[in-house]
Design a protein around this motif. Structure first.
Motif, short mmCIF file in Angstrom:
data_model
loop_
_atom_site.label_atom_id
_atom_site.label_comp_id
_atom_site.label_asym_id
_atom_site.label_seq_id
_atom_site.Cartn_x
_atom_site.Cartn_y
_atom_site.Cartn_z
N GLY A 622 0.82 -1.21 0.00
CA GLY A 622 0.00 0.00 0.00
C GLY A 622 0.85 1.25 0.00
N MET A 623 1.90 1.26 0.83
CA MET A 623 2.78 2.43 0.88
C MET A 623 3.54 2.60 -0.43
N LEU A 624 3.93 1.48 -1.05
CA LEU A 624 4.63 1.55 -2.33
C LEU A 624 3.74 2.20 -3.39
N VAL A 625 2.48 1.76 -3.46
CA VAL A 625 1.54 2.34 -4.43
C VAL A 625 1.27 3.80 -4.10
N HIS A 626 1.14 4.06 -2.79
CA HIS A 626 0.89 5.43 -2.34
C HIS A 626 2.01 6.36 -2.77
N GLU A 627 3.27 5.97 -2.51
CA GLU A 627 4.40 6.81 -2.90
C GLU A 627 4.53 6.88 -4.42
N GLY A 628 4.09 5.82 -5.09
CA GLY A 628 4.07 5.87 -6.55
C GLY A 628 3.12 6.95 -7.04
N SER A 629 1.98 7.09 -6.37
CA SER A 629 1.02 8.13 -6.76
C SER A 629 1.59 9.52 -6.49
N VAL A 630 2.37 9.65 -5.40
CA VAL A 630 3.04 10.92 -5.12
C VAL A 630 4.00 11.26 -6.25
N LEU A 631 4.74 10.26 -6.71
CA LEU A 631 5.69 10.48 -7.80
C LEU A 631 4.97 10.87 -9.09
N VAL A 632 3.85 10.22 -9.37
CA VAL A 632 3.07 10.54 -10.57
C VAL A 632 2.57 11.98 -10.51
N VAL A 633 2.06 12.39 -9.34
CA VAL A 633 1.58 13.76 -9.15
C VAL A 633 2.70 14.77 -9.37
N ILE A 634 3.87 14.46 -8.84
CA ILE A 634 5.02 15.35 -8.98
C ILE A 634 5.44 15.46 -10.45
N LEU A 635 5.56 14.32 -11.13
CA LEU A 635 5.97 14.32 -12.53
C LEU A 635 4.95 15.05 -13.40
N ASN A 636 3.68 14.89 -13.07
CA ASN A 636 2.63 15.59 -13.81
C ASN A 636 2.79 17.10 -13.67
N ALA A 637 3.08 17.56 -12.45
CA ALA A 637 3.27 19.00 -12.22
C ALA A 637 4.53 19.52 -12.89
N MET A 638 5.56 18.66 -12.93
CA MET A 638 6.82 19.10 -13.52
C MET A 638 6.69 19.38 -15.02
N ARG A 639 5.64 18.85 -15.64
CA ARG A 639 5.43 19.15 -17.06
C ARG A 639 5.22 20.64 -17.30
N LEU A 640 4.76 21.34 -16.26
CA LEU A 640 4.51 22.78 -16.38
C LEU A 640 5.80 23.56 -16.56
#
Length: 669
Positions: A622-640
């Motif tokens: 669960g924590m692995l998937v959770h931190e994966g979602s954090v990484l996805v959110v960060i990468l998505n924002a970095m596109r800006l």
């Protein structure tokens, strides 16, 4: 501080050390011939004791290493949770802390280590990302000059930039940074103003031109009279504004913060109830980990900081997260004509002679003599043309009376001169000239501002002045439509014919002419009543009421105005029209990213919770998937941080050359 000490104090020291201890635990277990027991039941302690003596030693060492990994990664997490509790806050760190401590109590060191290790990685990623998204601010700080060369007692002296006094002459040589805001007093040079305006092509500077601290000389030699130093420079004001803006919260972020305040305790209650009902401690601890809203909490701030940082790097200052979010909803843009759609410097274009006994030069001489004492903006092009022709007026009119909306009446050498529209002639009983009236209408239809000239009740001619449409004005309007703006409206105090000429040439959707400042305010209010989110672009003087009423007030060419930088919701540092659609497009991209991040974060939590109750999702998974979602959110924002396809535009110098070359684009101011 040496490099090793700096690394230990960095973001990645804790997860790296914790990860090393976890790998060491696995290595000890495999080398000892045993398999690390990941059974979550409390009987694990008893079962482990049934192994052979050698095996017990292996398991004990492996467990100690795993426990050490959990302590290293979890120490700061627990510390942050306690600090939050002292301020009566139930934070995400508390959820992880309780889950990790609970896992240790029931003897599951692997889960405790995995949860804290992954969470510490998430923290490091967040910190690193926020630092990177704030890189635009760091770049601005880096361009601030440290030293200046000044002339003192007839000699060149190098001193700290902050010690320069206002009025002092600063020398700017090829390749040097401009250390102060100032005005060129002598010399010529080429200045790279990208750090201020976002324009990539250097600007030629000569006497009386303005220069800004932090810009770089690309050629030539300038003597600059200092007008702003230290915190009083444009660069310092920009840094201050960006710093404040990146910390300011958007409305959505404020909502997420309030949501998290209630959500986190709700997760703890859910975990407690689930544990009591099922008598399953592991389920309760897993729910605590799964319910962490980490990706949700970071989803908005990382997008705001990235969006504002990207804008600042391109010479666009956005006041804060709230204004960035509002800009993403803009559906109508209201623009002033003069200085926005046009160059803002009207020129004399025509002189028509009605009295056959006179010449064009005679008509220009009379018009200039009357305008010599006028404050009206259209007086300047007439006086400049008279100067160029060698017929500048000597002295001022004995008497001058402006007639609002009609023109002026002046007494020159005991003669009454009228210069204005037909209504002025009618008011003073001057016989109309059909030729003058028809010509005035023809000039107006061509987008020029005509003025009929009469001396002692007799019409002698017509003069016409015009402002020049910016060559990129039509492109700007088209780009605004591409960016999702449904209505572009012109608000001008000029006549209907002039406004329509410019409007048709630039593709404006709606034209409002002959407006007073309060009329512009009413026009903005009307757009808002129609359901539009309105941005107003103006000069901040006669447009002040409309700018204050609009949802977003935009100031163009704000680099030379400290007031505009501090007060405008969006300040476009350069005089590049393309920055307007670029800023709106970036704001809309940012709001889309914010919404995407919220969906990703919430969907992850929902799916994980469903997986827990369905079985198969452990704390570590669960924590692995959770931190994966954090990484996805960060990468998505970095596109800006990347420019969109319209991130660049025609440089000012090229635009001005093109503008002067297109006489057919002349229109009225």
């Amino acid at each position: 501080m040496n490099r090793l000490q700096k690394w230990f104090r960095g973001n990645w020291a804790v997860p790296v050390i914790s990860g090393f201890l976890i790998l060491a635990s696995f290595a000890v277990t495999n080398l000892g011939g045993g398999v690390l027991n990941t059974d979550l039941s409390p009987r694990w302690w008893i079962d482990a004791g049934a192994h052979a003596h050698h095996g017990t030693e292996v398991f004990t060492l492996a467990n100690l290493l795993m426990l050490a990994a959990a302590v290293v990664a979890g120490y700061n997490i627990v510390l942050q949770a306690v600090r939050a509790l002292t301020t009566k806050m139930i934070s995400i760190d508390l959820l992880v802390s309780v889950a990790a401590i609970g896992a240790v109590i029931i003897g599951n060191f692997w889960e405790a280590a995995a949860v804290t290790f992954l969470f510490s990685i998430g923290h490091a990623l967040e910190a690193g990302t926020m630092n990177k998204t704030r890189s635009a601010l760091a770049e601005l700080v880096a361009v601030a000059p440290d030293t200046a060369i000044v002339m003192r007692e007839g000699a060149q002296r190098e001193i700290p930039a902050h010690q320069v006094s206002k009025g002092e002459i600063v020398l700017v040589k090829n390749g040097a940074k401009v250390p102060v805001d100032g005005v060129v007093s002598d010399g010529t040079g080429s200045i790279d103003e990208a750090s201020i305006t976002g324009e990539s092509i250097p600007v030629e500077k000569t006497a009386t031109d303005q220069v800004f601290a932090g810009t770089i000389s690309r050629g030539g030699f300038l003597q600059v009279e200092a007008t702003g130093i230290g915190a009083d420079t444009t660069l310092a004001r920009i840094i201050h504004r960006v710093e404040e803006a990146q910390d300011a919260k958007a409305k959505t972020q404020a909502f997420i913060d309030r949501f998290s305040t209630w959500y986190t305790p709700a997760v703890m209650i859910l975990a407690l109830v689930a544990g009591l009902l099922t008598q399953d401690v592991v389920l309760a601890l897993t729910l605590l980990v799964i319910g962490c809203p980490g990706a949700l909490v970071i989803s908005i701030p990382v997008a705001i900081v990235a969006g504002i940082g990207r804008a600042a790097r391109n010479g666009i200052l956005i006041k804060g997260g709230e204004y960035l979010e509002t800009s993403g909803k803009i559906s109508a843009v209201a623009v002033d004509k003069t200085g926005t759609l046009t160059e803002g410097r009207p020129e004399l274009t025509d002189v028509l002679v009605v009295d056959a006994s006179l010449t064009e030069l005679d008509v220009l001489t009379v018009a200039a003599a009357a305008e010599a004492g006028s404050e009206h903006p259209l007086a300047r092009p007439i006086l400049e043309a008279a100067y160029e022709q060698g017929v500048s007026p000597q002295g001022f009119p004995q008497k001058i009376a402006p007639v609002v909306g009609k023109g002026i009446v002046a007494d020159v050498d005991e003669r009454q001169i009228l210069i204005g529209n037909p209504a002025l002639l009618e008011q003073y009983g001057v016989t109309q000239s059909p030729l003058a009236t028809e010509s005035a209408e023809m000039f107006a239809a061509a987008g020029k501002t005509p003025m009929i000239v009469a001396v002692e009740q007799t019409v002698i001619g017509v003069v016409a002045v015009a402002d020049t449409i910016r060559t990129d004005a039509a492109d700007m309007v088209a780009r605004l439509h591409e960016a999702g703006v449904t209505k572009v409206v012109m608000l001008t105090g000029d006549t209907r014919l002039v406004a329509e000429s410019i409007g048709h040439a630039t593709g404006i959707d709606e034209i409002h002419a002959s407006l007073l400042p309060e009329d512009k305010l009413d026009a903005v209010t009307k757009l808002q009543r129609e359901g539009h989110t309105v941005a107003m672009v103006g000069d901040g003087v006669n447009d002040a009421p409309a700018l204050a009423t609009a949802d977003i007030g935009v100031a163009m060419g704000a680099a030379g105005s400290g007031v505009a930088i501090e007060t405008a919701d969006i300040a476009l540092m350069g005089d590049n029209l393309m920055k307007l659609p670029e800023s709106i497009s970036l704001a809309k991209r940012t709001t889309r990213v914010m919404k995407q991040n919220i969906v990703i974060a919430l969907a992850t939590v929902v799916l994980l919770l469903a997986g827990v109750f369905a079985g198969g999702v452990t704390m570590s998974l669960g924590m692995l998937v959770h931190e994966g979602s954090v990484l996805v959110v960060i990468l998505n924002a970095m596109r800006l941080m990347r420019n969109d396809k319209h991130g660049t535009a025609l440089p000012k110098q090229q635009r001005n050359v093109a503008t002067r070359a297109e006489d057919s684009a002349s229109v009225a101011s």
